[in-house]
Each structure stands twice: as C-alpha cells, then as structure tokens.
Design a protein around this motif. Structure first.
Motif, short mmCIF file in Angstrom:
data_model
loop_
_atom_site.label_atom_id
_atom_site.label_comp_id
_atom_site.label_asym_id
_atom_site.label_seq_id
_atom_site.Cartn_x
_atom_site.Cartn_y
_atom_site.Cartn_z
N MET A 46 0.70 -1.01 0.02
CA MET A 46 -0.07 -0.34 0.22
C MET A 46 0.77 1.19 -0.08
SD MET A 46 -3.10 -1.27 2.66
CE MET A 46 -3.96 -2.58 2.55
N GLN A 47 1.92 1.02 0.83
CA GLN A 47 2.84 2.48 0.63
C GLN A 47 3.40 2.37 -0.77
OE1 GLN A 47 5.84 1.41 3.66
NE2 GLN A 47 4.48 2.35 5.29
N ARG A 49 1.91 1.77 -3.40
CA ARG A 49 0.96 2.22 -4.48
C ARG A 49 0.92 3.77 -4.24
NH1 ARG A 49 -4.84 2.02 -3.20
NH2 ARG A 49 -4.19 0.65 -1.57
N SER A 50 0.91 4.29 -2.75
CA SER A 50 0.90 5.63 -2.57
C SER A 50 2.08 6.56 -3.22
CB SER A 50 0.93 5.84 -1.08
OG SER A 50 -0.23 5.30 -0.48
N ALA A 53 1.45 6.53 -7.23
CA ALA A 53 0.62 7.34 -7.60
C ALA A 53 0.94 8.68 -7.65
CB ALA A 53 -0.88 7.17 -6.46
N VAL A 54 1.69 9.22 -6.58
CA VAL A 54 2.15 10.52 -6.53
C VAL A 54 3.41 10.68 -7.45
CG1 VAL A 54 3.72 12.43 -5.11
CG2 VAL A 54 2.14 10.89 -3.96
#
Length: 438
Positions: A46-47, A49-50, A53-54
C-alpha cells in the motif's frame, strides 16, 4: 563493502533479465497479478501504491523528460520488431511451402535440390515405394523436378542489373502434390512445349515475365503463358515442363528431386525406411515441412542475430537515457522521498514505486514502437539476395503476436534497468543528506 553490494545488485540484475527473456506472456500476467495483490493487501504494498501514485501524477509536469524515455524505447522496439519480422516472414514463407502428407526425395548427401541428382531408374523405384498415394488410374502421384537458375533483369533497375531466378521443371503431378498452386492469370503450360508459368513473387521481382512475353532459357525461346499464386516460396519460381527444361539445359532424363503425395502423414515412416533399406538407392526422404524448415533455419538465425544485435546496441543508448532521466526525476523529488521515509515509509516501497514509474513509461514506448512496426512493416514485401545457383525468394514481413511480445519484453527490461539504480539510490540515501540536496 559498497563494492560487494553493487556487485550483488548487478548479478541479481543479470539473473532477473535472463529469467525475463524466456518468460512467456502468461508468466508476465501472473507476475503482474501478484504485484497488484501485494500492493492492495500488504502494508508495504500500500505504501508503494501511494508513492507510485504521487510520482505518476506528476508525469504531466515532466513531459519533456518522460518523452525521452518513451521515444527512446519506442525506437528500440520499432527497429527490433521490424528486423525480426524479416526472419519471421522468411521462415513462415518456407514453412508454408511444405505439408505433412507430401515428401521430398533427394540424393543422400545433398543439402538442397540444386546439389541433388536422381536417375530415371531412381524415380521408378521411388514411385513403387510403399506409402505413395495413387490417382484414379493407379499411377503414383510423383513429380520429378529439375531445378535450374536463370539470370533475369531486376524490375525497377536503371542499370539493367540481373539476378538469379529459380526455374523448376515439373511433371503434371506437381499440381496434385501442391494443390495450393492456382493459376490466377492466363493458363498452365502444356507438356512438350517451351511454355512457362510464373509465380506472383517472381513477377514482382523481375522484368519481362508478363503473360505473352518471351524469354530465353538455355539459349531457347520460351513463352510465358500464365501467372500462378501459392502463398509460399513457390511464388518466387518459374515453372515449366520438366522434359523441356531438361532438354534446354542438357540434363538428360533424370531430375534433381522427386516430390510425392503420401497416402497419409503417418506413411512417411514406411516410405522413408523402404528407400533407405533399398541397396539400389542412395537417397533420403523427409516431409516437405521438415525440408523447408531446414532450408529456412540458417537464414532465419542470421536475420535474428542481426536484429537482436542492432536492438541491443540501441537498447544501451535507451538505458542511459532512462537512467539520466530517472536520476534527474529522483533528484527533484528528493525532499518528498526523504519526508516519506522520515514518517515511516520503508526503502522497498520507494524502490518499487520509482521502478513502476519507469516501467510504465517503458510500456508506453514499447506499445508505440510495436504498433508502428506492425502498421508499417506487417505484410511488407521483400526478397532475399540471390546466392550462387539459388534464386531470389520473395516473402512478406510478418509482425506476429510473439514478436510484439518480444518487443514489449525488451521495453520493460530497458525500463527495469533504467529505473533500478535511481530507485536504489533514492531509497538508500540518508534522510538528512536527501533533505540537504533538495
């Protein structure tokens, strides 16, 4: 210690690339599915993905630098796929020339038809071998064929250049053993006359082969009476009556090879063993599929080696372009990455996020390059250079799905290498140092 770390990274890189080269598209889909699952289920994923995404959201602000990666990789993939399409088209043309229910018989030590010779007695015994199909009259469906070369003017040449065309003397059974050969203009030749039918590929390559034209073969006048299509290597040839071709080139009553229709594909075993066990014959038999596959093998390998070599040279340049671009991108985001790590983001999510960004750009470049190669070169007409007594072969370049996948794999590999080292640097740089550099 740093040297050992870098060496280990390089070795790991080579191992991953070696595995990637042989990975089928199904394997790539499985890896993508596992990566997606990890990114949505696990905390580190999840990290990732974050962070990804940025980074991806800022690509529009870095269009110039991002275009360097996309255009560079598109060029590599486009050239690679185009060159490999030559090998694919050449191999397909020859493979399409054979079938499992036909066999070709040549002198035992011969590598090709030109270097082979069969006597009249050989042809009689071959026709009597078990497994040979017969027509309604009970006659063996066998075409005794003579292969010779003729120098003809190359179409479009302004200097009257000539090249070698392959002339095949065939019997009436040639159309039975090759049912894909169809007359598309004019008529077929008549046995006993100096008449020729010309393949569509030969018509494209040489001047003076239109229906009604006359030409000299063996210092004798011949008339072109028809054009045929077959969708294979035969389209590059000129066909005439075998007896008349033998007479024109003083070949006696023998032949270079014999092509026979088999009762069924399984009959090749009994047919071949019968000929090999005959002490009066020194011949070898194989299906025409096997024969043409062997004929295409060497040239296909050469074309693939050329394509991969050129692609590899261009790939090195694309990798350096990707490295420079991603190092610059990471440098501009140093403060952001350092802040993320300071609030608890680990190094692995940062590494994978940066590599995902590069891989995405590489994928776009690969799709563009492969798409352009398909649009421009798929079906493009080409021909080989004549060598010795072997005539020019006309074929169409073929950009197959497998070639497109190879191009995509190259693109992703370039993106992987181009993003790995900047990603590792971004993740391993001390937070305080990164904040100062920013």
């Amino acid at each position: 210690m740093k040297f050992l770390k870098n060496l280990g990274l390089v070795l790991l890189l080579f191992i991953l690339l070696a595995v990637w080269v042989v990975l089928p598209w199904q394997g790539a889909l499985i890896l993508a599915a596992l990566l997606a699952l990890w990114m949505f289920v696990f905390r580190s994923g999840m990290q990732t993905r974050s962070v990804a995404a940025v980074g991806i959201s800022t690509l529009t602000q870095r269009l110039g630098s991002s275009a360097v990666i996309v255009v560079g990789i598109a060029g590599v993939v486009g050239v690679l796929v185009s060159l490999l399409a030559m090998a694919e088209g050449y191999g397909q043309t020859l493979r399409n020339s054979g079938s499992l229910d036909t066999a070709i018989v040549m002198r035992g030590a011969s590598a090709n038809e030109v270097s082979s010779s069969l006597t009249r007695d050989d042809l009689v015994q071959i026709s009597q071998a078990p497994g040979v199909a017969r027509n309604a009259k009970g006659e063996a469906i066998l075409s005794a064929e003579t292969v010779v070369a003729a120098n003809l003017p190359v179409k479009g040449s302004k200097t009257d250049d000539q090249a070698s065309a392959q002339v095949r003397g065939v019997s009436e059974a040639a159309f039975a053993v090759r049912p894909n050969v169809k007359i598309v203009q004019g008529k077929s030749f008549q046995p006993g006359l100096r008449e020729l039918i010309v393949g569509k590929g030969a018509l494209r390559q040489f001047d003076g082969l239109q229906v009604g034209a006359t030409m000299k073969l063996g210092n004798q006048p011949w008339t072109v009476v028809g054009i045929f299509a077959s969708g294979d290597a035969m389209e590059s040839e000129l066909w005439g009556d075998a007896t008349m071709v033998n007479d024109a080139y003083r070949r006696g009553n023998g032949a270079n090879s014999a092509t026979v229709k088999l009762e069924n594909p399984a009959a090749i075993k009994a047919f071949g063993e019968s000929l090999e066990n005959n002490p009066q014959l020194k011949v070898k038999a194989m299906t025409t599929v096997e024969f043409f596959a062997k004929q295409s093998e060497r040239m296909t390998q050469i074309l693939r080696i050329i394509g991969i070599t050129v692609g590899a040279i261009m790939a090195v340049g694309a990798v350096f372009g990707a490295l420079n671009t991603m190092f610059a991108a990471v440098a501009t985001r140093a403060r952001e990455i350092a802040t993320l790590r300071a609030i608890g983001f680990r190094g692995l999510p940062v590494v994978i996020a940066v590599m995902l960004e590069t891989t995405l750009l590489a994928l776009v470049g690969g799709v563009i390059g492969g798409g352009l190669a398909y649009l421009v070169f798929n079906g493009f007409e080409a021909s080989t250079m004549a060598a010795g007594s072997v005539g020019k072969l006309s074929f169409n370049l073929a950009v197959s799905p497998q070639l497109l996948w190879e191009g995509i794999k190259w693109a992703l590999a370039i993106g992987f290498v181009g993003g790995l080292f900047p990603a590792v640097r971004a993740a391993s740089l001390p937070v305080t140092t990164a904040l100062r550099e920013a």
